[in-house]
Write an enzyme that holds these catalytic residues in place. Sequence first.
Site, PDB file in Angstrom:
ATOM      1  CE  LYS A 263      -5.178  32.296  30.028  1.00 23.99           C
ATOM      2  NZ  LYS A 263      -5.278  32.581  31.456  1.00 23.99           N
ATOM      3  NE  ARG A 337     -13.186  38.716  35.240  1.00 29.44           N
ATOM      4  CZ  ARG A 337     -12.440  38.681  36.330  1.00 29.44           C
ATOM      5  NH1 ARG A 337     -12.422  39.705  37.157  1.00 29.44           N
ATOM      6  NH2 ARG A 337     -11.698  37.633  36.609  1.00 29.44           N
TER       7      ARG A 337
HETATM    8  N1  BES Z   1      -9.829  31.068  31.286  1.00 26.97           N
HETATM    9  C1  BES Z   1      -9.137  31.698  32.348  1.00 26.97           C
HETATM   10  C2  BES Z   1      -9.353  31.010  33.698  1.00 26.97           C
HETATM   11  C3  BES Z   1      -8.587  29.733  33.921  1.00 26.97           C
HETATM   12  C4  BES Z   1      -7.241  29.767  34.215  1.00 26.97           C
HETATM   13  C5  BES Z   1      -9.232  28.543  33.924  1.00 26.97           C
HETATM   14  C6  BES Z   1      -6.574  28.600  34.471  1.00 26.97           C
HETATM   15  C7  BES Z   1      -8.561  27.359  34.188  1.00 26.97           C
HETATM   16  C8  BES Z   1      -7.234  27.387  34.461  1.00 26.97           C
HETATM   17  C9  BES Z   1      -9.620  33.141  32.510  1.00 26.97           C
HETATM   18  O1  BES Z   1      -9.987  33.780  31.341  1.00 26.97           O
HETATM   19  C10 BES Z   1      -8.479  33.926  33.088  1.00 26.97           C
HETATM   20  O2  BES Z   1      -7.488  34.049  32.428  1.00 26.97           O
HETATM   21  N2  BES Z   1      -8.666  34.423  34.305  1.00 26.97           N
HETATM   22  C11 BES Z   1      -7.648  35.143  34.965  1.00 26.97           C
HETATM   23  C12 BES Z   1      -8.283  36.316  35.655  1.00 26.97           C
HETATM   24  C13 BES Z   1      -7.287  37.304  36.217  1.00 26.97           C
HETATM   25  C14 BES Z   1      -6.560  38.006  35.089  1.00 26.97           C
HETATM   26  C15 BES Z   1      -8.005  38.287  37.079  1.00 26.97           C
HETATM   27  C16 BES Z   1      -6.993  34.210  35.971  1.00 26.97           C
HETATM   28  O3  BES Z   1      -7.685  33.422  36.604  1.00 26.97           O
HETATM   29  O4  BES Z   1      -5.767  34.245  36.082  1.00 26.97           O
HETATM   30 MN    MN Z   2      -8.314  34.671  30.361  1.00 28.57          MN
END
Ligand code: BES
Ligand code: MN
Length: 493
Positions: A263, A337
Site C-alpha cells: 500500500k 477474502r
Molecule cells: N483492509 C483493506 C480494505 C480497506 C482499505 C479498508 C481502506 C479501509 C480503508 C483490504 O484488505 C484491501 O486492501 N482491499 C483492497 C482490495 C483490492 C486490492 C481489490 C482495496 O480495497 O483496495
Molecule cells: Mn488489503
Amino acid sequence: MDFELKTLTLAGAAAEKCDAIVVLVGESFKPGKDPLSRLVADAMKARDLETKPGKLLQAYRSAGIAAPRVVLAGAGDGTGKRVQAAVQAAVGSLRTSGAKRLVICLPADAGDDAVRAAVAATAEASYVYVATKSKPEGRELQRVTIAVADAARYKAGFGAAKAAANGIEFARELANLPPNLATPTRLGDEAKKLAKTHGFLCEVLGPKEIGKIGMGSFLAVAQGSEQPPRFIVLQYQGAAASEPPLVLVGKGITFDSGGISIKPSQDMDEMKFDMGGAASVLGTFRAIGELKPALNVVGLIPSCENMPDGKSVKPGDIVTSLSGQTIEILNTDAEGRLILCDALTYAERFKPSAVIDIATLTGACVVALGGVRSGLFATDDGLAQSLQDAGDAALDPCWRMPLDDEYADGLKSNFADVANVAGRAGGAVNAAKFLQRFTTKYPWAHLDIAGTAWKGGAAKGSTGRPVGLLVQFLVSQLGAAPAKPARRGAKRK
Ligand code: BES
Ligand code: MN
Ligand code: ZN
C-alpha cells in the site's frame, strides 16, 4: 463504567446527590413544580433553550438542585437518534468538568430506543484511550444513573444496552491498540481470557494446526510475517446442544501493509484497524457473556499480519483453500477474502442456522457508503431484513448491497478456479461475490465495515461498530424464535 436505571422524577433528580444532571428536554416537555422543571421552563420562555437536538444550556449551583452542574439538552421528538445527539453533546460538554456521578433524565415519554441511545451515547462520549499513554488522563465519569418514569418497564432493554456498551468498549480498546501489541497471539489470548471469565469454550490454533486442517488460503497470507497466525474458535452455548448455532466470523488482519502489492505509506498506520471485524466478534462475545441469551453462538477469527517478505505470497501464486477450490492471488492486498474464505468453509462443521462475517474488506465500500452505514450483503432476505432492522434500532445502521452473479465475472482465472480480485468497478460487491463461493451450505450475510469500524483524522480511533448491531440482532433472535433453555449440566465438552 457503572450504569444504573432508576425510577426518578425531575423533583427526585433535583434532590439526588451527584456531580451533574443532564435533563433531556423533548418537544412534549411538560413542566412540573420542581426546581429543574422551573429552570427548563424559564430558559425556554427566555428562548435560551430550544428542544432542537444538540442545543445545550448549562447552569451552575441553581437554587433547590443538589447537583452543582445542570445541563439542559434539547432532545427533539425524543426518539433514539435525537437522544443520541443530545447525550453526546451534553456528556461531551462535561468531559473536562471532572464530574464522576452523573444523572441523565430522559423525557417522560421515552421509549426503549431512547434508553438504548442514552446508554450507548454516554459510553461513547466518555471513552478515553489510555493503554499506551505514559501519563494516562483517566476517564472521569464513573457512575451514570438513567432516570426514567418507570424503571421496571425498561429493564430488559437497559440490560441489553449496558452489555452492548461494554462490548463496544471492549472492541474499541482492542482495535485502538498499536499493531505491535495487538498481534494475532494477543487476540488469541484475549479470546481465552473472555472464555475463562464467561464460561465459553475456546480453542486457539497455531500455524501447524491451521495447515493440518487445510486452510491453504489463510496460511498464504500469514506466511510473509514473523508473527504466527492464530485461528480462534469461541463457542457459547445458551440453548440446547441440538439447536443450530449462529456463527460470527471476524476478519483479524492485525496489520495490512498490502504485502508484496504494498500500500502507499499515507495513512498506512490505520491498517492496524484491519482487525476491526475480529474485535467486533470478541466485543459481541463480551456482551453475550453478560447477557447470557438462550442461543448458541460460535465465533471464528482468522488472524494474521499481511506483510512483504522473501517468504510472502506473490501475485500469480495459486493456493488451495479449505474448500478445495484453487485461488489465483493476483493482488496480495486483497487478503481479507483469502483468510475469510477458509473460516467460512470451517463454519460448515457447526451446521449453522446462519453465518455472518464482519470485515474491513474493501476501500470500495468506503467510497460507496462512507462512514454512516456498513455494507450488508446477504443470500437470505429474512436474515438481511433482521440485520438491517437491528442496525437501525441500535443506531449502528447498515445498507443492503446487491449480489448479482454478473459481479463475479471479473473473478475468472485462466489458471485457477477463481482469482482473488476483479476490476475496480463495484469492488465491494466483487469481494462479496468471492466470499459467496464459500457459503453455499448455509444462509449467509456479510458486513463490510471498512467505512464504519474506525474514524480517521483528529478523531482517529475505533468506533466499536458493528457490536451494537450484532448485539441487537442477537436480542431480536430471542424474540423471533425462543430457543429452548439449555439443559442443566448440558455438556460443554
Ligand atoms: N483492509 C483493506 C480494505 C480497506 C482499505 C479498508 C481502506 C479501509 C480503508 C483490504 O484488505 C484491501 O486492501 N482491499 C483492497 C482490495 C483490492 C486490492 C481489490 C482495496 O480495497 O483496495
Ligand atoms: Mn488489503
Ligand atoms: Zn485488509
